[in-house]
Write a protein that holds these residues in place. Structure first.
Motif, PDB file in Angstrom:
ATOM      1  N   ALA A   1      -3.818  -2.667   1.146  1.00 56.67           N
ATOM      2  CA  ALA A   1      -4.715  -1.973   2.080  1.00 56.67           C
ATOM      3  C   ALA A   1      -5.552  -2.969   2.877  1.00 56.67           C
ATOM      4  O   ALA A   1      -5.708  -2.840   4.093  1.00 56.67           O
ATOM      5  N   LEU A   2      -6.097  -3.972   2.199  1.00 54.34           N
ATOM      6  CA  LEU A   2      -6.912  -4.973   2.891  1.00 54.34           C
ATOM      7  C   LEU A   2      -6.088  -5.778   3.888  1.00 54.34           C
ATOM      8  O   LEU A   2      -6.518  -6.005   5.021  1.00 54.34           O
ATOM      9  N   ILE A   3      -4.918  -6.218   3.464  1.00 52.54           N
ATOM     10  CA  ILE A   3      -4.068  -7.020   4.342  1.00 52.54           C
ATOM     11  C   ILE A   3      -3.621  -6.195   5.551  1.00 52.54           C
ATOM     12  O   ILE A   3      -3.670  -6.671   6.691  1.00 52.54           O
ATOM     13  N   ALA A   4      -3.221  -4.946   5.312  1.00 48.96           N
ATOM     14  CA  ALA A   4      -2.817  -4.077   6.423  1.00 48.96           C
ATOM     15  C   ALA A   4      -3.980  -3.835   7.385  1.00 48.96           C
ATOM     16  O   ALA A   4      -3.781  -3.740   8.598  1.00 48.96           O
ATOM     17  N   ALA A   5      -5.200  -3.785   6.873  1.00 50.08           N
ATOM     18  CA  ALA A   5      -6.378  -3.567   7.716  1.00 50.08           C
ATOM     19  C   ALA A   5      -6.654  -4.736   8.649  1.00 50.08           C
ATOM     20  O   ALA A   5      -7.332  -4.575   9.667  1.00 50.08           O
ATOM     21  N   THR A   6      -6.113  -5.909   8.337  1.00 52.78           N
ATOM     22  CA  THR A   6      -6.312  -7.064   9.225  1.00 52.78           C
ATOM     23  C   THR A   6      -5.508  -6.928  10.517  1.00 52.78           C
ATOM     24  O   THR A   6      -5.782  -7.640  11.482  1.00 52.78           O
ATOM     25  N   ALA A   7      -4.538  -6.030  10.548  1.00 53.38           N
ATOM     26  CA  ALA A   7      -3.638  -5.902  11.703  1.00 53.38           C
ATOM     27  C   ALA A   7      -4.372  -5.584  12.997  1.00 53.38           C
ATOM     28  O   ALA A   7      -3.935  -5.997  14.070  1.00 53.38           O
ATOM     29  N   ASP A   8      -5.477  -4.855  12.920  1.00 51.03           N
ATOM     30  CA  ASP A   8      -6.190  -4.497  14.150  1.00 51.03           C
ATOM     31  C   ASP A   8      -7.450  -5.326  14.376  1.00 51.03           C
ATOM     32  O   ASP A   8      -8.308  -4.959  15.164  1.00 51.03           O
ATOM     33  N   LYS A   9      -7.529  -6.462  13.710  1.00 48.22           N
ATOM     34  CA  LYS A   9      -8.683  -7.355  13.871  1.00 48.22           C
ATOM     35  C   LYS A   9      -8.252  -8.644  14.561  1.00 48.22           C
ATOM     36  O   LYS A   9      -7.209  -9.211  14.250  1.00 48.22           O
ATOM     37  N   ASP A  10      -9.069  -9.087  15.491  1.00 47.04           N
ATOM     38  CA  ASP A  10      -8.802 -10.368  16.150  1.00 47.04           C
ATOM     39  C   ASP A  10      -9.391 -11.529  15.369  1.00 47.04           C
ATOM     40  O   ASP A  10      -8.808 -12.607  15.316  1.00 47.04           O
ATOM     41  N   VAL A  11     -10.552 -11.301  14.759  1.00 49.24           N
ATOM     42  CA  VAL A  11     -11.260 -12.357  14.044  1.00 49.24           C
ATOM     43  C   VAL A  11     -11.579 -11.852  12.649  1.00 49.24           C
ATOM     44  O   VAL A  11     -12.333 -10.892  12.480  1.00 49.24           O
TER      45      VAL A  11
ATOM     46  N   CYS B   1     -14.837  -9.878   7.177  1.00 47.99           N
ATOM     47  CA  CYS B   1     -14.394 -10.570   5.973  1.00 47.99           C
ATOM     48  C   CYS B   1     -13.943  -9.522   4.958  1.00 47.99           C
ATOM     49  O   CYS B   1     -14.746  -8.719   4.486  1.00 47.99           O
ATOM     50  N   PHE B   2     -12.634  -9.542   4.669  1.00 47.62           N
ATOM     51  CA  PHE B   2     -12.059  -8.632   3.694  1.00 47.62           C
ATOM     52  C   PHE B   2     -12.110  -9.290   2.317  1.00 47.62           C
ATOM     53  O   PHE B   2     -11.646 -10.418   2.156  1.00 47.62           O
ATOM     54  N   LEU B   3     -12.686  -8.600   1.351  1.00 49.52           N
ATOM     55  CA  LEU B   3     -12.870  -9.131   0.000  1.00 49.52           C
ATOM     56  C   LEU B   3     -11.995  -8.367  -0.984  1.00 49.52           C
ATOM     57  O   LEU B   3     -12.158  -7.154  -1.128  1.00 49.52           O
TER      58      LEU B   3
ATOM     59  N   ASN C   1      -1.051   4.925   6.034  1.00 54.03           N
ATOM     60  CA  ASN C   1       0.379   5.217   5.937  1.00 54.03           C
ATOM     61  C   ASN C   1       1.210   4.328   6.848  1.00 54.03           C
ATOM     62  O   ASN C   1       2.338   4.673   7.189  1.00 54.03           O
ATOM     63  N   SER C   2       0.652   3.196   7.250  1.00 56.87           N
ATOM     64  CA  SER C   2       1.384   2.323   8.163  1.00 56.87           C
ATOM     65  C   SER C   2       2.615   1.736   7.482  1.00 56.87           C
ATOM     66  O   SER C   2       2.698   1.624   6.262  1.00 56.87           O
ATOM     67  N   THR C   3       3.545   1.338   8.284  1.00 52.31           N
ATOM     68  CA  THR C   3       4.756   0.698   7.793  1.00 52.31           C
ATOM     69  C   THR C   3       4.403  -0.586   7.052  1.00 52.31           C
ATOM     70  O   THR C   3       4.976  -0.886   6.004  1.00 52.31           O
ATOM     71  N   GLU C   4       3.433  -1.320   7.587  1.00 51.31           N
ATOM     72  CA  GLU C   4       3.032  -2.582   6.952  1.00 51.31           C
ATOM     73  C   GLU C   4       2.422  -2.336   5.575  1.00 51.31           C
ATOM     74  O   GLU C   4       2.755  -3.036   4.616  1.00 51.31           O
ATOM     75  N   PHE C   5       1.543  -1.356   5.470  1.00 47.38           N
ATOM     76  CA  PHE C   5       0.964  -1.046   4.158  1.00 47.38           C
ATOM     77  C   PHE C   5       2.061  -0.691   3.166  1.00 47.38           C
ATOM     78  O   PHE C   5       2.063  -1.161   2.026  1.00 47.38           O
ATOM     79  N   THR C   6       2.984   0.151   3.578  1.00 48.85           N
ATOM     80  CA  THR C   6       4.075   0.573   2.698  1.00 48.85           C
ATOM     81  C   THR C   6       4.895  -0.625   2.239  1.00 48.85           C
ATOM     82  O   THR C   6       5.217  -0.754   1.050  1.00 48.85           O
ATOM     83  N   LEU C   7       5.217  -1.522   3.158  1.00 46.18           N
ATOM     84  CA  LEU C   7       5.983  -2.720   2.823  1.00 46.18           C
ATOM     85  C   LEU C   7       5.206  -3.608   1.854  1.00 46.18           C
ATOM     86  O   LEU C   7       5.739  -4.066   0.838  1.00 46.18           O
ATOM     87  N   LEU C   8       3.936  -3.842   2.144  1.00 51.04           N
ATOM     88  CA  LEU C   8       3.099  -4.671   1.265  1.00 51.04           C
ATOM     89  C   LEU C   8       2.962  -4.050  -0.117  1.00 51.04           C
ATOM     90  O   LEU C   8       3.028  -4.739  -1.135  1.00 51.04           O
TER      91      LEU C   8
END
Length: 147
Positions: free
Chosen positions: A94-104, A4-6, A75-82
């Motif tokens: 940062a939080l949204i980009a961190a969801t990229a490698d989570k399944d749940v 859970c990202f807060l 430094n991901s492309t997604e973080f930069t775009l967001l």
């Protein structure tokens, strides 16, 4: 395991209402599942937060963030775009980009402007698809609490 990202908005608002522990219980979460941006505790020390919410509320928010797992901007492309998207701040990116490698996961937020920006920017369509059904806002937590 569910993560859970807060975002800062949800932490400070639940602290202000003294509902953080209750919200986490309603969502059936424990501290190991909670992640915040690594700078959150410092943000709540700022004069603008203290003026808006009070020193005791900010101290509660700091204590909460100190117990949570930390997410760092990458430094991901997604973080930069967001991070370049209007109404999405660096911590939210940062939080949204961190969801990229989570399944749940859940992304909890109190920031409607961020959600609107995500939903309306065509460059973020893949991000929106990943987040669909996984975002919990303050009003949803309030409704769950009353059930």
């Amino acid at each position: 395991m569910l993560t859970c990202f807060l975002d800062n908005d949800i932490v400070i608002k639940l602290s202000a209402f003294d509902l953080f522990d209750e919200a986490i219980a309603v969502l059936n979460l424990d501290w190991q599942q909670l992640q915040v941006v690594n700078t959150a505790q410092y943000t709540f020390r700022g004069k603008s937060y203290i003026a808006q919410y009070s020193e005791p509320v900010c101290q509660k928010a700091i204590a909460i963030t100190q117990k949570c797992q930390k997410v760092e901007a990458d430094n991901s492309t997604e973080f930069t775009l967001l991070n370049k998207t209007k109404n999405v701040d660096e911590g939210e990116a940062a939080l949204i980009a961190a969801t990229a490698d989570k399944d749940v996961f859940w992304l909890t937020t109190g920031d409607k402007k961020c959600l609107e920006a995500l939903a309306t920017d065509p460059n973020l369509e893949s991000v929106c698809k990943r987040l669909r059904g996984r975002v919990i806002c303050l009003e949803q937590i309030w409704r769950l609490r009353r059930m």
